[in-house]
Design a protein around this motif. Structure first.
Motif, PDB file in Angstrom:
ATOM      1  N   UNK A 154      12.857  14.549   6.778  1.00 56.45           N
ATOM      2  CA  UNK A 154      11.626  14.829   6.047  1.00 56.45           C
ATOM      3  C   UNK A 154      11.884  15.750   4.858  1.00 56.45           C
ATOM      4  N   UNK A 155      12.758  16.744   5.061  1.00 57.39           N
ATOM      5  CA  UNK A 155      13.119  17.647   3.961  1.00 57.39           C
ATOM      6  C   UNK A 155      13.784  16.862   2.834  1.00 57.39           C
ATOM      7  N   UNK A 156      14.708  15.968   3.192  1.00 56.69           N
ATOM      8  CA  UNK A 156      15.424  15.180   2.187  1.00 56.69           C
ATOM      9  C   UNK A 156      14.482  14.239   1.435  1.00 56.69           C
ATOM     10  N   UNK A 157      13.584  13.595   2.162  1.00 54.59           N
ATOM     11  CA  UNK A 157      12.641  12.658   1.554  1.00 54.59           C
ATOM     12  C   UNK A 157      11.686  13.384   0.620  1.00 54.59           C
ATOM     13  N   UNK A 158      11.173  14.515   1.080  1.00 56.36           N
ATOM     14  CA  UNK A 158      10.208  15.255   0.264  1.00 56.36           C
ATOM     15  C   UNK A 158      10.873  15.840  -0.983  1.00 56.36           C
ATOM     16  N   UNK A 159      12.117  16.303  -0.847  1.00 56.58           N
ATOM     17  CA  UNK A 159      12.821  16.857  -2.007  1.00 56.58           C
ATOM     18  C   UNK A 159      12.988  15.824  -3.102  1.00 56.58           C
ATOM     19  N   UNK A 160      13.076  14.551  -2.719  1.00 55.42           N
ATOM     20  CA  UNK A 160      13.224  13.482  -3.702  1.00 55.42           C
ATOM     21  C   UNK A 160      11.900  12.804  -4.061  1.00 55.42           C
ATOM     22  N   UNK A 161      10.785  13.472  -3.702  1.00 55.35           N
ATOM     23  CA  UNK A 161       9.443  13.003  -4.076  1.00 55.35           C
ATOM     24  C   UNK A 161       9.164  11.592  -3.576  1.00 55.35           C
ATOM     25  N   UNK A 179      20.453  21.924  -4.893  1.00 52.81           N
ATOM     26  CA  UNK A 179      19.941  22.016  -3.519  1.00 52.81           C
ATOM     27  C   UNK A 179      18.444  21.754  -3.501  1.00 52.81           C
ATOM     28  N   UNK A 180      17.737  22.231  -4.502  1.00 50.56           N
ATOM     29  CA  UNK A 180      16.314  21.924  -4.606  1.00 50.56           C
ATOM     30  C   UNK A 180      16.105  20.408  -4.659  1.00 50.56           C
ATOM     31  N   UNK A 181      16.985  19.712  -5.397  1.00 50.96           N
ATOM     32  CA  UNK A 181      16.876  18.254  -5.531  1.00 50.96           C
ATOM     33  C   UNK A 181      17.132  17.540  -4.208  1.00 50.96           C
ATOM     34  N   UNK A 182      18.093  18.038  -3.442  1.00 49.48           N
ATOM     35  CA  UNK A 182      18.470  17.384  -2.191  1.00 49.48           C
ATOM     36  C   UNK A 182      17.676  17.897  -0.998  1.00 49.48           C
ATOM     37  N   UNK A 183      17.229  19.134  -1.048  1.00 47.81           N
ATOM     38  CA  UNK A 183      16.529  19.717   0.089  1.00 47.81           C
ATOM     39  C   UNK A 183      17.477  20.240   1.137  1.00 47.81           C
ATOM     40  N   UNK A 184      18.379  19.372   1.540  1.00 53.51           N
ATOM     41  CA  UNK A 184      19.400  19.722   2.519  1.00 53.51           C
ATOM     42  C   UNK A 184      20.659  18.932   2.186  1.00 53.51           C
ATOM     43  N   UNK A 185      21.810  19.609   2.230  1.00 53.81           N
ATOM     44  CA  UNK A 185      23.068  18.954   1.865  1.00 53.81           C
ATOM     45  C   UNK A 185      24.219  19.686   2.535  1.00 53.81           C
ATOM     46  N   UNK A 189      27.325  27.220  -1.816  1.00 55.39           N
ATOM     47  CA  UNK A 189      26.711  28.124  -0.847  1.00 55.39           C
ATOM     48  C   UNK A 189      25.276  28.483  -1.227  1.00 55.39           C
ATOM     49  N   UNK A 190      24.647  27.666  -2.043  1.00 52.46           N
ATOM     50  CA  UNK A 190      23.246  27.905  -2.383  1.00 52.46           C
ATOM     51  C   UNK A 190      22.375  27.763  -1.142  1.00 52.46           C
ATOM     52  N   UNK A 191      21.214  28.401  -1.167  1.00 56.40           N
ATOM     53  CA  UNK A 191      20.282  28.274  -0.063  1.00 56.40           C
ATOM     54  C   UNK A 191      20.698  29.035   1.169  1.00 56.40           C
ATOM     55  N   UNK A 192      20.326  28.489   2.318  1.00 56.40           N
ATOM     56  CA  UNK A 192      20.581  29.150   3.595  1.00 56.40           C
ATOM     57  C   UNK A 192      21.263  28.189   4.555  1.00 56.40           C
ATOM     58  N   UNK A 193      22.043  28.712   5.509  1.00 56.71           N
ATOM     59  CA  UNK A 193      22.760  27.824   6.445  1.00 56.71           C
ATOM     60  C   UNK A 193      21.810  27.161   7.427  1.00 56.71           C
ATOM     61  N   UNK A 194      22.199  25.969   7.860  1.00 57.71           N
ATOM     62  CA  UNK A 194      21.371  25.224   8.819  1.00 57.71           C
ATOM     63  C   UNK A 194      22.242  24.376   9.721  1.00 57.71           C
ATOM     64  N   UNK A 195      21.736  24.150  10.914  1.00 59.39           N
ATOM     65  CA  UNK A 195      22.309  23.182  11.843  1.00 59.39           C
ATOM     66  C   UNK A 195      21.306  22.053  12.022  1.00 59.39           C
ATOM     67  N   UNK A 225      23.524  23.295   4.143  1.00 55.34           N
ATOM     68  CA  UNK A 225      22.775  24.291   3.384  1.00 55.34           C
ATOM     69  C   UNK A 225      21.388  23.700   3.146  1.00 55.34           C
ATOM     70  N   UNK A 226      20.367  24.529   3.305  1.00 51.78           N
ATOM     71  CA  UNK A 226      19.004  24.042   3.173  1.00 51.78           C
ATOM     72  C   UNK A 226      18.238  24.928   2.194  1.00 51.78           C
ATOM     73  N   UNK A 227      17.340  24.304   1.442  1.00 49.33           N
ATOM     74  CA  UNK A 227      16.486  25.007   0.500  1.00 49.33           C
ATOM     75  C   UNK A 227      15.425  25.764   1.293  1.00 49.33           C
ATOM     76  N   UNK A 228      15.363  27.093   1.190  1.00 56.36           N
ATOM     77  CA  UNK A 228      14.381  27.851   1.974  1.00 56.36           C
ATOM     78  C   UNK A 228      12.941  27.460   1.667  1.00 56.36           C
ATOM     79  N   UNK A 229      12.661  27.038   0.439  1.00 53.24           N
ATOM     80  CA  UNK A 229      11.303  26.598   0.113  1.00 53.24           C
ATOM     81  C   UNK A 229      10.954  25.302   0.849  1.00 53.24           C
ATOM     82  N   UNK A 230      11.951  24.462   1.075  1.00 54.68           N
ATOM     83  CA  UNK A 230      11.718  23.237   1.838  1.00 54.68           C
ATOM     84  C   UNK A 230      11.432  23.554   3.294  1.00 54.68           C
ATOM     85  N   UNK A 231      12.104  24.560   3.837  1.00 46.71           N
ATOM     86  CA  UNK A 231      11.836  24.996   5.208  1.00 46.71           C
ATOM     87  C   UNK A 231      10.405  25.513   5.319  1.00 46.71           C
TER      88      UNK A 231
END
Length: 358
Positions: free
Chosen positions: A11-18, A206-212, A223-229, A238-244
């Protein structure tokens, strides 16, 4: 450390790409969020620089809006075969220079020192100018790229000078690029150092991808954004905190038909890991080896890639001919109708009838 389910990651990836149900309003908004839009002449249905915005905006998008944003409003700019959001210009310009060139290209450039001066002098005197209006005074010819390029060295020189930051594309006449000196094309660009440019580009990507994946050469997020599993994945993300933060504000999904050069499809390993979709463009495969079609467009339903559309625009008959809708996973009745509706919308946007839907 953020811990995400696969559904959340998708969902993060889909939304980041509009590509969710909340459609953007114009092509500038699209580029600012999804990043550079690839320019490619392949127009089995329509060129990527047009179908990429259409797949986000929908029927109200017109090609003239893109031209206006680039040439009149200067809210987008063309560089190295892509349309970039204007806010990226300082970061892109900061990275330009001979360091972007291959050794063989530097050798060719040095061997053509007089030719380089001739081209720059002509652009300075008469720009904006087409490559065809500049004389080829080269001393040394470059490799032919296996037939992809003509023997004329002017377009190659202009493209090299674009990478060194000396010239820039300022518009087009049909498919032909109009060139000018970079300092005239983009005056008063803020100066930033390369390290800062790389940091800012990593954040914007990272904003464009949301998660990568942090090490992905395709995404370039570092190392942009924040770490995620991600549940079931051993990758370091790495995930965009605004997407979270926006995860709970979910507008829902929709059907999207994507050009094979769409940025959503660019990072093939991520596509496979998160979406379980192993996309292969069959454009350069022999016809007998194609499964989905010469230039099949993937079909996204919600947050899953469910099928591929094999269709082509017949300009003479003014029809969009659907050869097949390949269901990689069986559609239910509602999904099939949604896909058909999106194809009909595509035909309406192209201004043609749709044939072959069944």
């Amino acid at each position: 450390m953020h811990r995400l389910t696969r559904d959340q990651a998708r969902r993060i990836a889909v939304r980041a790409q509009l590509l969710d149900a909340d459609r953007p309003g114009d092509v500038v908004e699209v580029a600012e969020q999804i990043g550079p839009i690839k320019i490619d002449p392949t127009a089995v249905i329509a060129p990527s620089q047009l179908t990429v915005p259409w797949s986000r905006i929908g029927w109200s998008f017109e090609a003239a809006q893109l031209t206006k944003a680039v040439e009149d409003d200067r809210l987008l700019f063309e560089h190295a075969g892509r349309f970039y959001p204007g806010t990226w210009l300082p970061f892109v310009r900061a990275r330009l220079g001979r360091g972007l060139l291959y050794r063989s290209t530097i050798s060719w450039l040095d061997a053509n020192a007089r030719f380089r001066k001739d081209v720059l002098a002509r652009v300075e005197a008469d720009g904006p100018i087409l490559a065809s209006e500049i004389d080829d005074t080269s001393q040394v010819a470059a490799d032919s790229d296996s037939g992809w390029r003509s023997s004329n060295q002017v377009p190659r020189m202009l493209e090299v000078l674009e990478l060194t930051g000396e010239v820039a594309v300022v518009g087009r006449v049909g498919r032909l690029r109009r060139w000018d000196l970079a300092e005239r094309a983009h005056p008063d660009v803020p100066r930033i150092d390369v390290e800062e440019a790389e940091r800012m580009l990593s954040r914007r990507r990272l904003q464009c991808y949301g998660i990568a994946r942090s090490t992905s050469a395709y995404a370039g997020v570092g190392q942009a954004g924040e770490p995620a599993e991600v549940e079931g994945s051993e990758w370091k993300w790495r995930v965009d905190p605004e997407a979270i933060a926006a995860l709970d504000d979910d507008p829902g999904g929709r059907v999207a038909i994507l050009n094979p050069y769409d940025r959503m499809l660019y990072d093939r390993p991520r596509l496979s890991e998160l979406f379980e979709f192993d996309f292969v463009s069959e454009q350069f495969k022999p016809k007998a080896q194609r499964v989905f079609g010469y230039f099949a467009h993937p079909i996204l339903i919600g947050d899953r890639f469910m099928g591929q559309l094999d269709a082509a625009l017949d300009k003479k008959r003014e029809t969009l001919v659907v050869s097949a809708i390949h269901e990689m996973f069986p559609f239910d009745e509602e999904e099939r109708e949604m896909v058909h509706a999106e194809i009909r919308d595509l035909g309406e946007w192209l201004g043609v009838e749709v044939t072959g839907l069944r």
